[in-house]
Write a protein that holds these residues in place. Sequence first.
Motif, short mmCIF file in Angstrom:
data_model
loop_
_atom_site.label_atom_id
_atom_site.label_comp_id
_atom_site.label_asym_id
_atom_site.label_seq_id
_atom_site.Cartn_x
_atom_site.Cartn_y
_atom_site.Cartn_z
N GLY A 88 0.35 2.49 -3.49
CA GLY A 88 -1.01 3.13 -3.25
C GLY A 88 -0.84 4.39 -2.80
O GLY A 88 -1.68 4.87 -2.27
N ASN B 191 -7.08 -1.53 2.90
CA ASN B 191 -6.55 -2.09 4.34
C ASN B 191 -7.67 -3.07 4.77
O ASN B 191 -8.61 -2.90 4.97
CB ASN B 191 -7.05 -0.41 4.71
N TRP C 60 -5.55 -0.49 -3.71
CA TRP C 60 -5.04 -1.22 -2.41
C TRP C 60 -5.79 -0.92 -1.17
O TRP C 60 -6.00 0.04 -0.91
CB TRP C 60 -3.39 -0.51 -2.07
N ASN D 285 0.99 -1.17 0.13
CA ASN D 285 -0.09 0.00 -0.14
C ASN D 285 0.95 1.41 0.04
O ASN D 285 0.54 2.28 -0.65
CB ASN D 285 -0.77 0.08 1.18
#
Length: 230
Positions: free
Chosen positions: A194, A225, A223, A190
């Motif tokens: 990202g 979480n 991306w 990420n």
Amino acid sequence: MKVGSLQLVVAVLALATALTVAYDPAILQDFCVAVKDRTSPDSVFVNGIACKNPSLATIDDFTHSGLNVPRDTNNKIGANLTVVDTTVIPGINTLGINLVRIDLAANGGLNPPHEHPRASEILIVVEGTLYAGFVATNPEHRLFAKVLGPGDVIVFPVGLIHFQYNIGKTPGLAFAALGSQNPGIMSIGNAMFGAQPPIMGEMLAKAFQLDKKVVAGLQSKTWINPEGDN
């Protein structure tokens, strides 16, 4: 010793001292129950979060129900994290602890490689067969990893990249305790691909020894979480 050298030594010692205390401070009272309303006359501002008057605290400030309920893992990585912090148990505030429930889908549920800049972590597997581990720092980048089953425990040192991957045919479940109220999380993929605004693709291509088109493709992905329903 020359003056310049002495100043350098003092500067280094000052930095080292600062780093050794860069963790959650020890509390000087029994508890400091977090409240959302910082303007309340019954609150006091402590450690970044307002606390209610101790005389108004109740047992409900220190308890929570529902961690026995499985979370939805129907997303791209097959994982869902339930974080128990001050928004869930207000009494956690200033205690220097954090708890996470990790649900992993069968056959490949993944908590992607990430690190916590402010906390070490201890994780216990409750269900599933997890391949879990961490990577040490330069120069060896040595991998410490193992397949874990129910009842097995693993520790992830502060700041080191680590992961959990369910290689079993049944859903995985683990609980992790962290040594900070706010450990922070930096997911590697990420963060690199990202980031917003995007990191220069040419630089990423060189850093990861990838073709620029591959980097562009990675940066175009969404991306996610793993915390919460994604």
